[in-house]
Design a protein around this motif. Structure first.
Motif: not given
Length: 207
Positions: A148-162, A190-192
């Motif tokens: 993705g242009g901003l980030a390839g992967i954004i991955y969160g565990q439980s209750n994570a927030k972005i 934007f995000i992969g």
């Protein structure tokens, strides 16, 4: 070596950003709870760039760009996640704000890739804020399952927030991946791949 003042590392010249990369990737400092504050435009044209952070030693700090620009950064043939920041890990609260990236080129072979970050991982209950980030560059990678242009992967565990606000990405993006065994390629302007975190994305643009 840069000495922190009140948990903030001030970056004035390209060599100091390269130092952040060196100590992060070696595992000497992860910058958890600390801030990288940029105080000048940084021309990285003299560096063969390797992303800040890796799978074993992720970058865990915040970045305050103060509306300065990192430009002419080029990265080639990195097999780890590829990006100006290769791997970021959010331990509690992390922010990336008021940063400009211009004429960035990320190319070669990478499992996942983004101009700002290859991979961002959020621990349970953590928060990532990205605001007022403007990116112009080229992403041209092969062997990539998530780009993705901003980030390839954004991955969160439980209750994570972005939260992503007033962030713009422009430029070209070419992703090559040969899918085998019913594997999936994730590609986004934007995000992969965006997995699990609750999030708000607003006033953002991809052109």
């Amino acid at each position: 070596e840069i000495i922190a003042i009140d948990n903030t590392y001030y970056i004035r010249v390209p060599a100091e950003l390269a130092w952040v990369r060196k100590v992060t990737n070696e595992g000497t400092e992860d910058f958890d709870g600390k801030t990288i504050s940029i105080l000048n435009d940084l021309d990285m044209g003299g560096y063969e760039w390797e992303g800040i952070g890796n799978s074993n030693n992720p970058f865990k700090g915040s970045v305050e760009g103060n509306n300065y620009t990192i430009y002419n950064i080029k990265q080639e043939n990195q097999n780890d996640p590829a990006g100006i920041f290769a791997v970021i890990e959010v331990q509690s609260h992390l922010s990336i704000s008021n940063l400009k990236i211009d004429r960035a080129e990320i190319s070669g072979n990478a499992a996942c890739a983004g101009i700002l970050a290859g991979q961002i991982n959020l621990k349970s209950g953590t928060t990532l804020n990205i605001s007022n980030v403007n990116i112009q560059g080229m992403l041209n990678v092969s062997g990539c399952f998530s780009g993705g242009g901003l980030a390839g992967i954004i991955y969160g565990q439980s209750n994570a927030k972005i939260n992503i606000e007033t962030t713009n990405v422009s430029g070209s993006m070419t992703i090559f991946y040969t899918a085998e065994n019913n594997s999936i390629t994730n590609t986004g302007g934007f995000i992969g791949y965006y997995g699990n975190p609750n999030g708000n994305i607003k006033i953002c643009d991809r052109s």
